[in-house]
Structures are given as C-alpha cells and as structure tokens.
Design an enzyme around this catalytic site. Sequence first.
Site, PDB file in Angstrom:
ATOM      1  N   ASP A 157      -6.508   1.024   0.512  1.00 49.42           N
ATOM      2  CA  ASP A 157      -6.553   1.345   1.936  1.00 49.42           C
ATOM      3  C   ASP A 157      -7.916   0.882   2.471  1.00 49.42           C
ATOM      4  O   ASP A 157      -8.671   0.196   1.768  1.00 49.42           O
ATOM      5  CB  ASP A 157      -6.321   2.851   2.164  1.00 49.42           C
ATOM      6  CG  ASP A 157      -7.566   3.666   1.840  1.00 49.42           C
ATOM      7  OD1 ASP A 157      -8.434   3.157   1.093  1.00 49.42           O
ATOM      8  OD2 ASP A 157      -7.692   4.787   2.348  1.00 49.42           O
ATOM      9  N   LYS A 187       0.834  -1.201   0.000  1.00 46.07           N
ATOM     10  CA  LYS A 187       0.000   0.000   0.000  1.00 46.07           C
ATOM     11  C   LYS A 187       0.875   1.260   0.000  1.00 46.07           C
ATOM     12  O   LYS A 187       0.683   2.165  -0.809  1.00 46.07           O
ATOM     13  CB  LYS A 187      -0.934  -0.001   1.222  1.00 46.07           C
ATOM     14  CG  LYS A 187      -1.998   1.073   1.142  1.00 46.07           C
ATOM     15  CD  LYS A 187      -2.702   1.294   2.454  1.00 46.07           C
ATOM     16  CE  LYS A 187      -1.935   2.307   3.260  1.00 46.07           C
ATOM     17  NZ  LYS A 187      -2.583   2.707   4.499  1.00 46.07           N
TER      18      LYS A 187
END
Length: 212
Positions: A140, A122
Amino acid sequence: MAVSSLKIKTILETLRDRYPVVKTQLEHETPFQLLIATILSAQCTDNQVNKVSKTLFHAYPDSNALAHAPLSQIKKIIYSTGFYNNKAKNIKACAMALIREYEGVVPKDMNKLVKLPGVGRKTANVVLSAAFGQDTIVVDTHVLRISNRLGLTDKKDPVKVEFELMEIIPRRYWSYLSLQLIYFGRDICDAKKPRCLECPLLKICPSGKKSR
Ligand code: SF4
C-alpha cells in the site's frame, strides 16, 4: 537491487520488537466482508471504512444480499469513502461475479481474485493474507514509501516493489512485514513529516534526517 542480509535482519527484528502483534484494521466477520472493505479502502482511511462498513454489512452481510442490493442504496451508504460511484458499482459487480462464478464464496486464489471487479493485487493480497492465512506482501502507500526510504527497493510501481520484496524477505515474514510497515508509517515514518530523530531505524536508513 542488492540489500545486505544484515540490514534486512535489523529491519525485521526492529519492527517485530516494536509491533509484536499486528492485524488488519478493517473490521470484518467473513472473507467476503474483508474483500468488500478492502475495495472501499482505496483512497480512504480504515477508520472511515469501518464506520461505513458497519451499516453496509448490517444491511447486506453476504454476497447474495449485496448482489441484489439497489445501487442507489449502496451509493448512499458508502458515500463518505470517496469515489463512491465507482466503488458502489464495483462492490455490487464483485458480489454478482462471486455468485455467478464461485457460488458466492470468495476464492483463495490470486488469479481468480484479480479477475473480480474492483480487485487488484493489493486487495487480493490483503484477503489472501488476513482471511486465508497465506503469506503475501501487501504494497500500500506506506509499504511503498518506507521500502523506498529504507533502500529496500528503488521502484515506484507497487507490483514491482511487491516482487522485489518477495525476493529479499524470507517468506514467513511477508504478511507481518506488510502490516508492521503500515503501523510504522502511521506511527513514525509519516509521508510528509517522518519522525527520524525518534526512529529506531535511523542508523541504517539512507533517507533519515539526523537533525531538525
Ligand atoms: Fe522513515 Fe526517517 Fe525512520 Fe528513515 S529514519 S525509516 S525516513 S522515519
């Protein structure tokens, strides 16, 4: 899972109309500062990270300065972002690794980024997209939740969701879509109280609540 191209087109167009201009909310002046701010953003709001990173980057603006900063001082500055012991160790170790392996410069490469302390897919995707202009999908908590609610995926693992979304979304939309879903999650499709009756995607959303 199979998702119709009409549904994808509707989602992309609706989000583009609603959020024509999007960018990361994490304040930074360099790829290095974005990398560190993104590590600090785990389990913390962007606003809170921005408050802390201002002080942090004023004192330690680059990898060389942060690598040589006293750990106790870093902990003191980032305390309010939560998990500060681990985060302080990670950002110092990350700065040291950048000095040791890349002459202090953040690499533009996923495989190299994810080997840095504290950096997962991420974080790497945020940096590759926002600092280097690469097409990436950042999964996310908002992107994970809304992709599931809209029926774009049924996976719960962020990496699996990232790969599924890459299969069904045209590449040129990847970075925009991630940011638009983050804005949309804060704005309409809240984790606890989604505002379905005001939602422009209600008609095509299998999770939408059509009454109060
Ligand atoms: Fe989220 Fe409700 Fe909109 Fe579906 S209809 S995307 S659950 S706000």
